[in-house]
Write a protein that holds these residues in place. Sequence first.
Motif, PDB file in Angstrom:
ATOM      1  N   THR A  94       0.825  -1.209   0.000  1.00  0.00           N
ATOM      2  CA  THR A  94       0.000   0.000   0.000  1.00  0.00           C
ATOM      3  C   THR A  94       0.852   1.249   0.000  1.00  0.00           C
ATOM      4  OG1 THR A  94      -1.690  -1.206   1.241  1.00  0.00           O
ATOM      5  CG2 THR A  94      -1.856   1.193   1.199  1.00  0.00           C
ATOM      6  N   ILE A  95       1.823   1.328   0.904  1.00  0.00           N
ATOM      7  CA  ILE A  95       2.694   2.495   1.012  1.00  0.00           C
ATOM      8  C   ILE A  95       4.128   2.090   0.693  1.00  0.00           C
ATOM      9  CG2 ILE A  95       3.629   4.255   2.555  1.00  0.00           C
ATOM     10  CD1 ILE A  95       1.037   4.245   4.064  1.00  0.00           C
ATOM     11  N   THR A  96       4.590   2.508  -0.463  1.00  0.00           N
ATOM     12  CA  THR A  96       5.964   2.204  -0.883  1.00  0.00           C
ATOM     13  C   THR A  96       6.823   3.458  -0.959  1.00  0.00           C
ATOM     14  OG1 THR A  96       5.332   2.358  -3.218  1.00  0.00           O
ATOM     15  CG2 THR A  96       5.267   0.174  -2.190  1.00  0.00           C
ATOM     16  N   THR A  97       6.191   4.619  -0.783  1.00  0.00           N
ATOM     17  CA  THR A  97       6.948   5.880  -0.806  1.00  0.00           C
ATOM     18  C   THR A  97       6.504   6.767   0.353  1.00  0.00           C
ATOM     19  OG1 THR A  97       5.333   6.941  -2.279  1.00  0.00           O
ATOM     20  CG2 THR A  97       7.244   5.856  -3.310  1.00  0.00           C
ATOM     21  N   PHE A  98       7.408   7.632   0.786  1.00  0.00           N
ATOM     22  CA  PHE A  98       7.110   8.647   1.792  1.00  0.00           C
ATOM     23  C   PHE A  98       7.258  10.032   1.162  1.00  0.00           C
ATOM     24  CE2 PHE A  98       8.691   5.107   4.492  1.00  0.00           C
ATOM     25  CZ  PHE A  98       7.570   4.938   5.287  1.00  0.00           C
ATOM     26  N   ILE A  99       6.638  11.003   1.810  1.00  0.00           N
ATOM     27  CA  ILE A  99       6.773  12.403   1.410  1.00  0.00           C
ATOM     28  C   ILE A  99       7.509  13.140   2.521  1.00  0.00           C
ATOM     29  CG2 ILE A  99       5.605  14.516   0.699  1.00  0.00           C
ATOM     30  CD1 ILE A  99       5.162  12.228  -1.206  1.00  0.00           C
ATOM     31  N   LEU A 100       8.643  13.752   2.200  1.00  0.00           N
ATOM     32  CA  LEU A 100       9.423  14.520   3.174  1.00  0.00           C
ATOM     33  C   LEU A 100       8.990  15.983   3.121  1.00  0.00           C
ATOM     34  CD1 LEU A 100      12.936  12.974   2.400  1.00  0.00           C
ATOM     35  CD2 LEU A 100      11.482  12.459   4.362  1.00  0.00           C
ATOM     36  N   LEU A 101       8.432  16.483   4.211  1.00  0.00           N
ATOM     37  CA  LEU A 101       7.924  17.855   4.232  1.00  0.00           C
ATOM     38  C   LEU A 101       9.029  18.906   4.162  1.00  0.00           C
ATOM     39  CD1 LEU A 101       4.953  17.843   6.787  1.00  0.00           C
ATOM     40  CD2 LEU A 101       4.892  17.769   4.286  1.00  0.00           C
ATOM     41  N   GLY A 102      10.225  18.560   4.643  1.00  0.00           N
ATOM     42  CA  GLY A 102      11.304  19.547   4.656  1.00  0.00           C
ATOM     43  C   GLY A 102      11.179  20.498   5.823  1.00  0.00           C
ATOM     44  N   LEU A 103      11.680  21.726   5.627  1.00  0.00           N
ATOM     45  CA  LEU A 103      11.687  22.703   6.720  1.00  0.00           C
ATOM     46  C   LEU A 103      10.681  23.828   6.537  1.00  0.00           C
ATOM     47  CD1 LEU A 103      15.513  23.117   7.436  1.00  0.00           C
ATOM     48  CD2 LEU A 103      13.841  21.867   8.781  1.00  0.00           C
ATOM     49  N   THR A 104      10.426  24.213   5.288  1.00  0.00           N
ATOM     50  CA  THR A 104       9.563  25.367   5.054  1.00  0.00           C
ATOM     51  C   THR A 104       8.869  25.256   3.706  1.00  0.00           C
ATOM     52  OG1 THR A 104       9.517  27.787   4.816  1.00  0.00           O
ATOM     53  CG2 THR A 104      11.514  26.656   4.088  1.00  0.00           C
ATOM     54  N   GLU A 105       7.709  25.910   3.603  1.00  0.00           N
ATOM     55  CA  GLU A 105       6.974  25.962   2.334  1.00  0.00           C
ATOM     56  C   GLU A 105       7.244  27.271   1.596  1.00  0.00           C
ATOM     57  OE1 GLU A 105       5.148  23.630   1.014  1.00  0.00           O
ATOM     58  OE2 GLU A 105       5.193  22.211   2.683  1.00  0.00           O
ATOM     59  N   ASP A 106       7.923  28.210   2.249  1.00  0.00           N
ATOM     60  CA  ASP A 106       8.209  29.514   1.652  1.00  0.00           C
ATOM     61  C   ASP A 106       9.274  29.365   0.557  1.00  0.00           C
ATOM     62  OD1 ASP A 106       9.130  32.115   1.068  1.00  0.00           O
ATOM     63  OD2 ASP A 106       8.558  32.827   3.062  1.00  0.00           O
TER      64      ASP A 106
END
Length: 312
Positions: free
Chosen positions: A6-18
């Motif tokens: 079902t889950i084979t990848t992750f999403i890394l949010l990082g530090l900022t969206e700016d």
Amino acid sequence: MRNHTTITTFILLGLTEDPQLQILLFIFLLITYMLSVTGNLTIITLTLVDAHLKTPMYFFLQNFSFLEISFTTACVPRFLYSLSTGDRKITYNECIIQMFFTDLFGVTEFFLLATMSYDHYVAICKPLHYMKIMRNQVCKIMIICCWVAAFVMIFPPLSLGLHLEFCDSNVIDHFGCDASPILKISCSDTWLIEQMVIASAVMTFILTLVCVVLSYIYIIRTVFKFPTVQQRKKGFSTCCSHITVVCITYGSCIFIYIKPSAKDTVDINKVVSVLIFSISPMLNPFIYTLKNKQVKQAFNDSLKKFTFLIKK
């Protein structure tokens, strides 16, 4: 990992969206990474080519510089790629590999710092027996022991982590694959793994710190027995660079890893983690170079030889 299909990848949010902060962060990390790799490669090269640096102390420093390059390379280039392309996806296998190597290199550094403190102890407290105690074969065995000890420390919690389930979320609130944010999104019972992570961190911290503290207690007692101020000054200057690096390493990691639960917020920890992965590996070559006459002399000699070859 039961839900691997079902889950084979992750999403890394990082530090900022700016976007503007992301550009500044990319420039900052790129510069610090290049300085870190260049500085540590310089130390490795000097310890390999300069005859005056063929001693156990610089053999350990050479290995420490290799660890610093490996540690920062295990995480920073992937984050730079994410910042430059906007691709925040990382596969499950890549995430596990990144976490394994960052933990392995980081924990090995602690054991190597403890080994280096013992080397300083022998050099100052038992100078007549130094070359007999710190033989080449002994030094190589000590390096191997550092790697083995680090692997033993990280293997139990990491092996249990391979069986975690991720039911709803694959978003990791971090710029890299770190244990705390991964445990935070798991729908499995993470209590045992959290306790094992804490136990491994505390055991590594205590074992290595005890070795460092005991070494320097004996060093300080010995140095104060030296008859002249000049000899005392020379004794302390020998350990000055190592003490500085020890303070930076232990101080930053206390803040990151000694905490009660992985479910706590990781916002501040992410920023400190960036500094650990970027600033510390960059500073260490400068600390050892600026505070060490032999390294500075070796650098100047190598620079003169290089300039002479170019002119020729």
